[in-house]
Design an enzyme around this catalytic site. Structure first.
Site, PDB file in Angstrom:
ATOM      1  N   SER A 117     -45.250 -13.132 -45.398  1.00  0.00           N
ATOM      2  CA  SER A 117     -46.351 -14.053 -45.098  1.00  0.00           C
ATOM      3  C   SER A 117     -45.810 -15.401 -44.651  1.00  0.00           C
ATOM      4  CB  SER A 117     -47.175 -14.258 -46.370  1.00  0.00           C
ATOM      5  OG  SER A 117     -48.048 -15.348 -46.222  1.00  0.00           O
ATOM      6  N   TYR A 156     -47.669 -17.026 -54.931  1.00  0.00           N
ATOM      7  CA  TYR A 156     -47.787 -15.940 -53.947  1.00  0.00           C
ATOM      8  C   TYR A 156     -46.668 -16.050 -52.903  1.00  0.00           C
ATOM      9  CZ  TYR A 156     -49.409 -13.482 -49.785  1.00  0.00           C
ATOM     10  OH  TYR A 156     -49.474 -12.688 -48.665  1.00  0.00           O
ATOM     11  N   LYS A 186     -43.305 -13.553 -52.183  1.00  0.00           N
ATOM     12  CA  LYS A 186     -42.942 -12.925 -50.904  1.00  0.00           C
ATOM     13  C   LYS A 186     -41.498 -13.280 -50.521  1.00  0.00           C
ATOM     14  CE  LYS A 186     -46.647 -10.621 -49.817  1.00  0.00           C
ATOM     15  NZ  LYS A 186     -46.645  -9.182 -49.599  1.00  0.00           N
TER      16      LYS A 186
HETATM   17  N1  NAD Z   1     -54.540 -10.571 -44.986  1.00  0.00           N
HETATM   18  C1  NAD Z   1     -53.735 -11.571 -44.653  1.00  0.00           C
HETATM   19  O1  NAD Z   1     -54.149 -12.546 -44.012  1.00  0.00           O
HETATM   20  C2  NAD Z   1     -52.270 -11.516 -45.009  1.00  0.00           C
HETATM   21  C3  NAD Z   1     -51.447 -12.556 -44.562  1.00  0.00           C
HETATM   22  C4  NAD Z   1     -50.082 -12.502 -44.874  1.00  0.00           C
HETATM   23  C5  NAD Z   1     -49.565 -11.413 -45.581  1.00  0.00           C
HETATM   24  N2  NAD Z   1     -50.401 -10.421 -46.003  1.00  0.00           N
HETATM   25  C6  NAD Z   1     -49.822  -9.304 -46.751  1.00  0.00           C
HETATM   26  O2  NAD Z   1     -50.204  -8.074 -46.154  1.00  0.00           O
HETATM   27  C7  NAD Z   1     -50.322  -7.055 -47.148  1.00  0.00           C
HETATM   28  C8  NAD Z   1     -51.649  -6.359 -47.031  1.00  0.00           C
HETATM   29  O3  NAD Z   1     -52.683  -7.310 -47.180  1.00  0.00           O
HETATM   30  P1  NAD Z   1     -54.222  -6.931 -46.945  1.00  0.00           P
HETATM   31  O4  NAD Z   1     -54.871  -8.132 -46.370  1.00  0.00           O
HETATM   32  O5  NAD Z   1     -54.341  -5.628 -46.273  1.00  0.00           O
HETATM   33  O6  NAD Z   1     -54.690  -6.805 -48.482  1.00  0.00           O
HETATM   34  P2  NAD Z   1     -55.552  -5.676 -49.209  1.00  0.00           P
HETATM   35  O7  NAD Z   1     -55.797  -6.169 -50.586  1.00  0.00           O
HETATM   36  O8  NAD Z   1     -56.701  -5.257 -48.363  1.00  0.00           O
HETATM   37  O9  NAD Z   1     -54.507  -4.456 -49.241  1.00  0.00           O
HETATM   38  C9  NAD Z   1     -53.530  -4.291 -50.229  1.00  0.00           C
HETATM   39  C10 NAD Z   1     -53.542  -2.822 -50.617  1.00  0.00           C
HETATM   40  O10 NAD Z   1     -52.506  -2.592 -51.569  1.00  0.00           O
HETATM   41  C11 NAD Z   1     -53.032  -1.878 -52.664  1.00  0.00           C
HETATM   42  N3  NAD Z   1     -52.249  -2.289 -53.842  1.00  0.00           N
HETATM   43  C12 NAD Z   1     -52.184  -3.516 -54.394  1.00  0.00           C
HETATM   44  N4  NAD Z   1     -51.337  -3.513 -55.421  1.00  0.00           N
HETATM   45  C13 NAD Z   1     -50.840  -2.246 -55.517  1.00  0.00           C
HETATM   46  C14 NAD Z   1     -49.903  -1.599 -56.374  1.00  0.00           C
HETATM   47  N5  NAD Z   1     -49.299  -2.257 -57.375  1.00  0.00           N
HETATM   48  N6  NAD Z   1     -49.635  -0.290 -56.160  1.00  0.00           N
HETATM   49  C15 NAD Z   1     -50.214   0.407 -55.158  1.00  0.00           C
HETATM   50  N7  NAD Z   1     -51.118  -0.157 -54.318  1.00  0.00           N
HETATM   51  C16 NAD Z   1     -51.417  -1.466 -54.499  1.00  0.00           C
HETATM   52  C17 NAD Z   1     -54.492  -2.248 -52.756  1.00  0.00           C
HETATM   53  O11 NAD Z   1     -55.307  -1.275 -53.381  1.00  0.00           O
HETATM   54  C18 NAD Z   1     -54.846  -2.412 -51.271  1.00  0.00           C
HETATM   55  O12 NAD Z   1     -55.277  -1.175 -50.712  1.00  0.00           O
HETATM   56  C19 NAD Z   1     -50.072  -7.755 -48.487  1.00  0.00           C
HETATM   57  O13 NAD Z   1     -48.725  -7.556 -48.842  1.00  0.00           O
HETATM   58  C20 NAD Z   1     -50.328  -9.215 -48.182  1.00  0.00           C
HETATM   59  O14 NAD Z   1     -49.612 -10.057 -49.041  1.00  0.00           O
HETATM   60  C21 NAD Z   1     -51.736 -10.440 -45.728  1.00  0.00           C
HETATM   61  O1  GDU Z   2     -64.312 -21.853 -46.971  1.00  0.00           O
HETATM   62  C1  GDU Z   2     -63.326 -22.282 -46.327  1.00  0.00           C
HETATM   63  C2  GDU Z   2     -62.084 -21.573 -46.296  1.00  0.00           C
HETATM   64  C3  GDU Z   2     -61.044 -22.117 -45.568  1.00  0.00           C
HETATM   65  N1  GDU Z   2     -61.209 -23.292 -44.893  1.00  0.00           N
HETATM   66  C4  GDU Z   2     -60.094 -23.829 -44.102  1.00  0.00           C
HETATM   67  O2  GDU Z   2     -59.725 -22.828 -43.176  1.00  0.00           O
HETATM   68  C5  GDU Z   2     -58.319 -22.841 -42.931  1.00  0.00           C
HETATM   69  C6  GDU Z   2     -57.740 -21.455 -43.218  1.00  0.00           C
HETATM   70  O3  GDU Z   2     -57.855 -21.195 -44.616  1.00  0.00           O
HETATM   71  P1  GDU Z   2     -57.667 -19.723 -45.235  1.00  0.00           P
HETATM   72  O4  GDU Z   2     -57.963 -19.827 -46.684  1.00  0.00           O
HETATM   73  O5  GDU Z   2     -58.434 -18.734 -44.427  1.00  0.00           O
HETATM   74  O6  GDU Z   2     -56.125 -19.415 -44.975  1.00  0.00           O
HETATM   75  P2  GDU Z   2     -54.799 -20.186 -45.399  1.00  0.00           P
HETATM   76  O7  GDU Z   2     -54.196 -20.740 -44.147  1.00  0.00           O
HETATM   77  O8  GDU Z   2     -55.034 -21.130 -46.505  1.00  0.00           O
HETATM   78  O9  GDU Z   2     -53.889 -19.004 -45.983  1.00  0.00           O
HETATM   79  C7  GDU Z   2     -53.804 -17.711 -45.350  1.00  0.00           C
HETATM   80  O10 GDU Z   2     -52.770 -17.692 -44.392  1.00  0.00           O
HETATM   81  C8  GDU Z   2     -51.480 -17.981 -44.896  1.00  0.00           C
HETATM   82  C9  GDU Z   2     -50.527 -17.897 -43.730  1.00  0.00           C
HETATM   83  O11 GDU Z   2     -50.696 -18.997 -42.864  1.00  0.00           O
HETATM   84  C10 GDU Z   2     -51.083 -16.992 -45.983  1.00  0.00           C
HETATM   85  O12 GDU Z   2     -50.805 -15.717 -45.422  1.00  0.00           O
HETATM   86  C11 GDU Z   2     -52.182 -16.865 -47.017  1.00  0.00           C
HETATM   87  O13 GDU Z   2     -51.879 -15.780 -47.838  1.00  0.00           O
HETATM   88  C12 GDU Z   2     -53.527 -16.646 -46.405  1.00  0.00           C
HETATM   89  O14 GDU Z   2     -54.558 -16.674 -47.382  1.00  0.00           O
HETATM   90  C13 GDU Z   2     -57.753 -23.952 -43.826  1.00  0.00           C
HETATM   91  O15 GDU Z   2     -57.638 -25.123 -43.060  1.00  0.00           O
HETATM   92  C14 GDU Z   2     -58.835 -24.132 -44.896  1.00  0.00           C
HETATM   93  O16 GDU Z   2     -58.866 -25.429 -45.441  1.00  0.00           O
HETATM   94  C15 GDU Z   2     -62.422 -23.971 -44.895  1.00  0.00           C
HETATM   95  O17 GDU Z   2     -62.567 -25.013 -44.273  1.00  0.00           O
HETATM   96  N2  GDU Z   2     -63.433 -23.444 -45.632  1.00  0.00           N
END
Ligand code: NAD
Ligand code: GDU
Length: 322
Positions: free
Chosen positions: A117, A141, A145
């Site tokens: 991330s 978090y 990572k």
């Molecule tokens: N969504 C984002 O914006 C974002 C940004 C940066 C990194 N990531 C990373 O991408 C990955 C996927 O995120 P996502 O948005 O799809 O989240 P999500 O919660 O939709 O998916 C995570 C999946 O992992 C499974 N899981 C969680 N813990 C587990 C465990 N201990 N054993 C087996 N399965 C488990 C959950 O059931 C779920 O299906 C994560 O590692 C997250 O940190 C996501």
């Molecule tokens: O209700 C809301 C939610 C968010 N924001 C704003 O929207 C922007 C994006 O916020 P998010 O919460 O959607 O995302 P973040 O950038 O805080 O964090 C996300 O992106 C990161 C990478 O840049 C990490 O991966 C993190 O795990 C993931 O949640 C920020 O300026 C935040 O202040 C609002 O104004 N109102």
């Protein structure tokens, strides 16, 4: 070649299963369904229900399906929740990754793609952050990572860590992000419910004063996994970190205007102070992944907000309720 996709029933994992299948790979989903949904796993793709912290269960799945590699997405992903439950985040994310590495060692599987991330960078000051920037996570978090990346680099496997920026949108109305914890689904839920959106921070040093982020379409993120897998198939001794972003920043108000355009109605905004630790601007320099893996994002903010609009469900509105 078969790839075990941990977190395959999750938001990003479900898209990754489809992208890898489209690229000609066999895939198996491994997920404990704690936040994932079995229905997201495509028909014909095996789903092993288990926890990644259970090394024996992961090893058994690798053996049973003769996997050649692992795409490891299963993790807890909320920075805010990680501040409340740091030990749990460490156990699940770092412990889960160590367990996957141990299962790989026990079964002779040597290729790993890891879901990292942009949260590893912490407070970003550069206009566009590249992979050589300092990593100083500001929440458990992000720290988890970074700890995972370090353990993977020391494990003696061929690996690629993908640092996703702000993932949004969906490739199918059934595959959207079910957690309304990020701006795009929150803005969609506000528009759908006719409720105001809380803008958190209006005095940043950005063009309109609101936070700027690099929003990247989940299908582009899935394609980046396919590029990483192809790279590891060609070069099974690689070890590299790549940013996965578009290189373009959008403010909160840009996102709100994008959702308003799809919704066809204005979204009321309430103005709030900055969230603690929120950086003004986080935008990727995505040059390395383009040069080395040939991947670049091809979808823009309009496609992200439009697809997010079409996968809204009443549950999202309930989740986003103040
Ligand atoms: N969504 C984002 O914006 C974002 C940004 C940066 C990194 N990531 C990373 O991408 C990955 C996927 O995120 P996502 O948005 O799809 O989240 P999500 O919660 O939709 O998916 C995570 C999946 O992992 C499974 N899981 C969680 N813990 C587990 C465990 N201990 N054993 C087996 N399965 C488990 C959950 O059931 C779920 O299906 C994560 O590692 C997250 O940190 C996501
Ligand atoms: O209700 C809301 C939610 C968010 N924001 C704003 O929207 C922007 C994006 O916020 P998010 O919460 O959607 O995302 P973040 O950038 O805080 O964090 C996300 O992106 C990161 C990478 O840049 C990490 O991966 C993190 O795990 C993931 O949640 C920020 O300026 C935040 O202040 C609002 O104004 N109102």
């Amino acid at each position: 070649m078969t790839w075990l996709v941990t977190g395959g029933a999750g938001y990003i994992g479900a898209h990754v299963l489809r992208a890898l299948t489209a690229a000609g790979h066999a895939v198996v989903a491994f997920d404990d369904l704690s936040s994932g949904v079995a229905a997201r796993v495509p028909d014909g793709v095996p789903l092993v229900v288990g926890a990644v912290t259970d090394r024996r269960a992961v090893a058994a799945a690798l053996r049973r399906h003769a996997a050649a590699g692992v795409v490891h997405l299963a993790a807890r992903k909320s920075p805010l929740e990680s501040v409340r439950r740091p030990a749990w985040y460490h156990r699940e994310n770092v412990g889960g990754t160590q367990s996957v590495l141990a299962a790989m060692a026990a079964t002779g599987v040597r290729r790993l793609v890891f879901a990292s991330s942009a949260a590893v960078y912490g407070q970003v000051t550069a206009a566009a952050v590249d992979e050589g920037a300092p990593t100083r996570p500001i929440n458990p978090y992000g720290a988890s990572k970074l700890a995972c990346e370090r353990r993977i680099a020391e494990a003696g496997v061929a690996w690629v860590a993908l640092r996703f920026f702000n993932v949004a949108g969906s490739g199918d109305p059934r595959l959207g992000d079910r957690e309304a914890t990020n701006l795009v689904p929150i803005a969609v839920a506000a528009a759908r419910a006719g409720r105001p959106l809380a803008v958190t921070g209006t005095d940043f040093d950005t063009p309109d004063g609101t936070g700027v982020r690099d929003y990247v379409h989940v299908e582009d993120v899935a394609d980046a996994h396919a590029a990483a897998v192809a790279h590891l198939c060609r070069t099974p001794v690689a070890g590299a970190v790549y940013n996965v972003g578009t290189g373009r920043g959008h403010s909160v108000l840009d996102v709100v205007r994008g959702v308003e355009a799809v919704a066809g109605c204005p979204i009321e905004r309430t103005l709030h102070p900055r969230r603690p630790g929120d950086p003004a601007s986080v935008v990727a320099d995505a040059g390395r992944i383009q040069r080395e893996l040939g991947w670049r994002a091809s979808r823009g903010l309009t496609e992200m907000v439009t697809s997010a609009w079409h996968c809204w469900s009443p549950r999202l509105t309930a989740d986003a309720a103040p």
